[in-house]
Scaffold this motif. Structure first.
Motif, mmCIF file in Angstrom:
data_model
loop_
_atom_site.group_PDB
_atom_site.id
_atom_site.type_symbol
_atom_site.label_atom_id
_atom_site.label_comp_id
_atom_site.label_asym_id
_atom_site.label_seq_id
_atom_site.Cartn_x
_atom_site.Cartn_y
_atom_site.Cartn_z
ATOM 1 N N ASP A 120 63.280 -10.248 -25.504
ATOM 2 C CA ASP A 120 62.420 -10.979 -24.576
ATOM 3 C C ASP A 120 62.062 -12.341 -25.121
ATOM 4 O OD1 ASP A 120 62.490 -8.916 -22.802
ATOM 5 O OD2 ASP A 120 60.587 -8.035 -23.461
ATOM 6 N N GLN A 121 61.807 -12.381 -26.435
ATOM 7 C CA GLN A 121 61.398 -13.641 -27.050
ATOM 8 C C GLN A 121 62.561 -14.601 -27.192
ATOM 9 O OE1 GLN A 121 59.977 -13.153 -31.022
ATOM 10 N NE2 GLN A 121 59.926 -15.347 -31.446
ATOM 11 N N ASN A 408 61.395 -17.049 -14.169
ATOM 12 C CA ASN A 408 60.032 -17.086 -13.615
ATOM 13 C C ASN A 408 59.954 -16.135 -12.418
ATOM 14 O OD1 ASN A 408 57.615 -17.750 -12.264
ATOM 15 N ND2 ASN A 408 57.658 -19.838 -13.085
ATOM 16 N N GLU A 443 60.490 -7.037 -11.969
ATOM 17 C CA GLU A 443 60.215 -7.687 -13.258
ATOM 18 C C GLU A 443 58.715 -7.809 -13.488
ATOM 19 O OE1 GLU A 443 62.162 -8.688 -15.873
ATOM 20 O OE2 GLU A 443 63.607 -7.448 -14.787
ATOM 21 N N LEU A 444 57.997 -8.169 -12.442
ATOM 22 C CA LEU A 444 56.547 -8.315 -12.570
ATOM 23 C C LEU A 444 55.890 -6.976 -12.893
ATOM 24 C CD1 LEU A 444 55.907 -10.780 -9.606
ATOM 25 C CD2 LEU A 444 55.677 -11.290 -12.047
ATOM 26 N N LYS A 446 57.315 -4.526 -14.562
ATOM 27 C CA LYS A 446 57.645 -4.233 -15.955
ATOM 28 C C LYS A 446 56.696 -4.957 -16.900
ATOM 29 C CE LYS A 446 62.608 -3.528 -15.233
ATOM 30 N NZ LYS A 446 63.967 -4.059 -15.545
ATOM 31 N N LYS A 447 56.440 -6.220 -16.611
ATOM 32 C CA LYS A 447 55.561 -7.007 -17.473
ATOM 33 C C LYS A 447 54.127 -6.471 -17.421
ATOM 34 C CE LYS A 447 58.259 -11.260 -17.163
ATOM 35 N NZ LYS A 447 58.300 -12.686 -16.713
ATOM 36 N N LYS A 448 53.742 -6.041 -16.246
ATOM 37 C CA LYS A 448 52.383 -5.518 -16.096
ATOM 38 C C LYS A 448 52.208 -4.228 -16.881
ATOM 39 C CE LYS A 448 48.933 -4.436 -12.574
ATOM 40 N NZ LYS A 448 48.666 -4.331 -11.105
#
Length: 449
Positions: A120-121, A408, A443-444, A446-448
């Motif tokens: 991810d980084q 994004n 994706e959102l 997953k990030k949450k």
């Protein structure tokens, strides 16, 4: 190849910028001519290794240090400092063969878990500039950004053990000789690094720190050169000329004027030297002199698309947009398969007032997308073109694609929702907008979590 500025080199993470600006802070560059040259040099080596040339992305890092490495599987990174420091094409070919040996040997597979932990980084923010004085982004190059600029990463993820280095050397010799070339260039480059071994680690070039040398390696390469049936075989003249022009272009764009004049004095009438001096004059602000010298190059080789591209760049970067269009068009006519040249021409066309030439710009961008469909800059320009033509739904869809290519998810979702409201049901664009919204929402989530 994904993988220098308006035709030639450009920075990434920025708006259209001249090469001089790239020097001040850029790390990655894209250049149609240099990428083509690297591809021609590397293709026979990739093929000897049983690798598809199209599957390997080669990235150029604007860094003065001597370094080259592979990361993330089929990604190869070459520092401009390495390319400029070489004295002949054999050294470039030798190092590419060695790095190909690491890919063939699966030497990064052992580091897969570590790379996955940092994915991810390191991998999500790849962005490369695109040729023609247009900055372009490309997911996949962010890895290089971090790996190339943080010495800790080079010592960690990119460090090979001595056994892997010996294995890559053996593979390099086999690949080079399989392609009909001597491994002498690799030995010559290793001799340069060998002279740094007594230096403190902080003074060594990154390649030496991540590719440990041993006397056994040097001995093996020396013996391989002596035993090679291609030891005295010269490289093809056209390949040597390509290499010389690549190096001259890099020196012209990246080095101070006094270095250009020292390496390419007026007494040197070769095309490569004239190329370097013309570029240096452009960078130095001597536009009339630069254009005169570029015109002379075009007269020498009217079928060279990169000389036309350079002329278009100089004119474009100096606000002479109308005058830049014909040379850009000629460059694209001569090299119609170059996505970077098409993007440069499209950008120039979109700078003109009125909408008469916007359809042409849009056509070039759609052609470029066949090779650069994950390039945010292409999608942004396409959004401008569609918007100016009144296709607001397609403009929103293009902005969604640009956001998705940048990683994004939130902007992707928002623009995709907007596109769905503007596009007709059942159309290809509407279906794609729905897909993008779904991808972004996943994706959102997953990030949450």
């Amino acid at each position: 190849m994904k993988h220098m500025i308006v035709a030639a080199m450009i920075l990434f993470f920025a708006a259209p910028l001249p090469l001089a600006a790239q020097q001040r802070g850029a790390s990655f560059i894209r250049d149609a001519e240099i990428e083509d040259t690297i591809r021609v040099i590397s293709t026979p080596l990739f093929q000897q290794a049983g690798l598809s040339p199209a599957a390997i992305d080669v990235y150029l890092i604007n860094d003065d240090s001597l370094n080259a490495f592979v990361a993330g599987g089929l990604n190869m990174f070459l520092h401009t400092g390495f390319l400029v420091s070489t004295t002949d094409i054999g050294e470039v070919m030798g190092v590419i063969a060695h790095e190909t040996g690491h890919i063939e040997g699966g030497h990064l597979a052992a580091r897969k878990a570590e790379i996955e932990d940092l994915k991810d980084q390191l991998l999500a923010t790849y962005v490369l500039g695109l040729g023609a004085a247009i900055l372009s982004g490309n997911p996949g190059v962010g890895t290089a950004a971090t790996l190339a600029t943080q010495d800790a990463m080079l010592r960690g993820l990119l460090r090979y053990n001595r056994g892997q280095e010996a294995s890559a050397d053996q593979a390099a010799v086999r690949l080079l000789q399989g392609a009909g070339y001597s491994p002498s260039g690799l030995l010559d480059f290793m001799k340069v690094l060998h002279g740094q071994e007594a230096l403190l680690s902080s003074s060594q070039d990154p390649y030496l720190r991540s590719h440990p040398l041993t006397q056994d390696r040097m001995t093996y390469l020396a013996e391989s050169v002596q035993e090679s049936p291609y030891r005295s075989k010269p490289f093809p003249p056209d390949l040597v000329e390509r290499y010389q022009r690549m190096k001259a272009k890099l020196v012209g764009f990246l080095k101070p004027m006094h270095i250009v004049e020292s390496q390419y004095p007026q007494s040197d009438a070769s095309i490569a030297a004239r190329y370097a001096r013309a570029i240096a004059q452009y960078r130095n602000g001597s536009i009339d002199i630069a254009l005169e010298q570029i015109e002379a190059l075009i007269q020498s080789e009217p079928g060279n698309p990169y000389f036309w591209e350079l002329k278009g760049q100089v004119l474009y970067e100096n606000g002479r947009i109308n005058e830049s269009i014909p040379p850009y068009e000629e460059a694209t006519r001569l090299a119609p398969d170059s996505a970077l040249l098409r993007i440069g021409l499209a950008a120039a066309l979109l700078q003109l007032p009125g909408n008469d030439l916007v359809p042409s710009a849009r056509d070039h961008l759609y052609e470029a997308l066949k090779q650069e469909d994950d390039n945010p800059t292409v999608w942004r320009y396409l959004a401008i073109a569609e918007g100016r033509l009144g296709n607001t739904g397609l403009a929103a869809l293009s902005l969604a694609e640009a956001a998705w290519a940048r990683g994004n998810a939130k902007e992707t979702r928002d623009q995709a929702e907007r596109a769905q409201k503007l596009l007709d049901n059942g159309t290809r664009g509407k279906l794609r907008a729905e897909d993008l919204q779904r991808f972004a929402e996943n994706e959102l989530k997953k990030k949450k979590n």
